[in-house]
Scaffold this active site. Sequence first.
Site, mmCIF file in Angstrom:
data_model
loop_
_atom_site.group_PDB
_atom_site.id
_atom_site.type_symbol
_atom_site.label_atom_id
_atom_site.label_comp_id
_atom_site.label_asym_id
_atom_site.label_seq_id
_atom_site.Cartn_x
_atom_site.Cartn_y
_atom_site.Cartn_z
ATOM 1 N N ASP A 326 0.817 -1.221 0.000
ATOM 2 C CA ASP A 326 0.000 0.000 0.000
ATOM 3 C C ASP A 326 0.850 1.270 0.000
ATOM 4 O O ASP A 326 0.310 2.374 -0.095
ATOM 5 C CB ASP A 326 -0.924 0.011 1.227
ATOM 6 C CG ASP A 326 -2.033 -1.024 1.087
ATOM 7 O OD1 ASP A 326 -2.322 -1.446 -0.049
ATOM 8 O OD2 ASP A 326 -2.602 -1.418 2.125
ATOM 9 N N ARG A 402 -5.128 6.762 -1.187
ATOM 10 C CA ARG A 402 -3.664 6.847 -1.107
ATOM 11 C C ARG A 402 -3.067 7.649 -2.265
ATOM 12 O O ARG A 402 -2.005 8.246 -2.137
ATOM 13 C CB ARG A 402 -3.053 5.442 -1.042
ATOM 14 C CG ARG A 402 -3.519 4.677 0.197
ATOM 15 C CD ARG A 402 -2.602 3.524 0.545
ATOM 16 N NE ARG A 402 -3.312 2.530 1.343
ATOM 17 C CZ ARG A 402 -3.599 2.659 2.634
ATOM 18 N NH1 ARG A 402 -3.219 3.733 3.293
ATOM 19 N NH2 ARG A 402 -4.245 1.719 3.282
HETATM 20 C C1 S3P Z 1 -5.281 -5.779 3.180
HETATM 21 C C2 S3P Z 1 -4.585 -6.471 2.222
HETATM 22 C C3 S3P Z 1 -3.976 -5.830 1.038
HETATM 23 C C4 S3P Z 1 -3.924 -4.314 1.178
HETATM 24 C C5 S3P Z 1 -5.191 -3.750 1.726
HETATM 25 C C6 S3P Z 1 -5.465 -4.328 3.105
HETATM 26 C C7 S3P Z 1 -5.849 -6.523 4.323
HETATM 27 O O1 S3P Z 1 -4.768 -6.142 -0.091
HETATM 28 O O2 S3P Z 1 -3.624 -3.734 -0.064
HETATM 29 O O3 S3P Z 1 -5.111 -2.355 1.832
HETATM 30 O O4 S3P Z 1 -6.248 -5.882 5.325
HETATM 31 O O5 S3P Z 1 -5.885 -7.756 4.255
HETATM 32 P P1 S3P Z 1 -4.530 -7.475 -0.963
HETATM 33 O O6 S3P Z 1 -5.007 -8.629 -0.199
HETATM 34 O O7 S3P Z 1 -5.342 -7.250 -2.217
HETATM 35 O O8 S3P Z 1 -3.072 -7.507 -1.240
#
Ligand code: S3P
Length: 449
Positions: A326, A402
């Site tokens: 992120d 973001r």
């Molecule tokens: C998150 C996982 C990530 C991240 C998101 C939060 C989570 O996504 O980008 O902001 O809390 O499990 P992805 O599972 O798509 O990588």
Amino acid sequence: MSGQGEPIPMTATRSGPLSGTAEVPGDKSISHRALILGAMAVGETRITGLLEGQDVLDTAKAMRSFGAEVTRHGEGRWSVHGVGVGGFAEPDDVIDCGNSGTGVRLIMGTMATSPITATFTGDASLRKRPMGRVTDPLALFGARAFGRQGGRLPMTVVGAADPVPVRYLVPVPSAQVKSAVLLAGLNAPGQTVVIEREPTRDHSERMLRGFGAELGVEDTAEGRMITLAGQPELRPQSVSVPRDPSSAAFPVCAALIVEGSEILVPGVSQNPTRNGLFTTLVEMGADIGFLNPREEGGEPVADLRVRASALKGIKVPEARAASMIDEYPILAAVAAFAEGTTVMRGVKELRVKESDRIDAMARGLEACGVRVEEEEDMLIVHGMGPGGVPGGATAATHLDHRIAMSFLILGLASKRPVSVDDGSPIATSFPTFESLMTGLGASIARAGR
Ligand code: S3P
């Protein structure tokens, strides 16, 4: 929910030294999970430090729709009276998860092994994002999903009446997919096994254990293997949510690029599955002190003391991508002020976030006079050195919090102001961003003020 009201154009202008203490809000990932696991426990879970961003508020509302009693007692202080594993009631209306991919995917997993049907939707950003990555493994449990073309929301999930446990090798590095499978496994008999090739954030595993689930983690030839014993009775917990490293990233990066700055960002999670940005910044030459390391709410935390620094471009190791996924937008903004080139590879997951973040950063940086190179799986930023970024443009944020925050931070050290077309999505994850940043001395304003 974001993206439903009027857009809020915002502008950041070159600022004097930032100083003071930046108390960023609670971790978004942990906040979602605390509400969901609280709803699956029998009895009252108490939460402090909950992020009161719109994404998390939408998850709180969803938990009420499935029958849990969710109450706000004061700032960040919430309680959840759970209904127990398998105790979800069928919601009588559509579940609107707003902007939140984490919210919708985790909740789909949680309900997929109960004999109920729920229909999910979200804002224009969430309705573009792929849900097949969660509904594919949920089908192995016996759940069925009916959505729009390409597995898009709105989507109806018919939970499995007789779920079977699953063994699943996650094909993309995604904590959301891993967590959806684990949450579904809670109400399946026997052992559910999830294997991830690259470790992703482990908050679900930590918290499931905290709530009393039997969960084992093993490194195997296939990858990190997580085994969960189904149908546990989850015990309610007191959860203290640490501050969000992904939100801390914005004041930290601002202090690095605004000349003469020195700030303190206390209590930031240093969970190794989340701290890749800080490691990268230190490699780029950032002056960051990790003070007073300790444990809070089951997570390692530290106070970050950050001083403005001369940065140099680096090649970010691909293996680090999951631990800072992120943070690439703000890293791309900071890289514009480094000497030399910053190469970010292995980042194609960025294309399916709240926006296509490679494209959004590349177009906005170009508009601000920064040279970038882009491929499906890669972004390169050619640094212009401290004070070298021209700015003087408006970045399109595509309903992505973001992207909005990254360009506003860019504007604090650019020669000319940088605007964003819509800052309203910032409220999904960091509702205090504007007041916190202006409190440090940043010049950030809404249009017309
Ligand atoms: C998150 C996982 C990530 C991240 C998101 C939060 C989570 O996504 O980008 O902001 O809390 O499990 P992805 O599972 O798509 O990588």
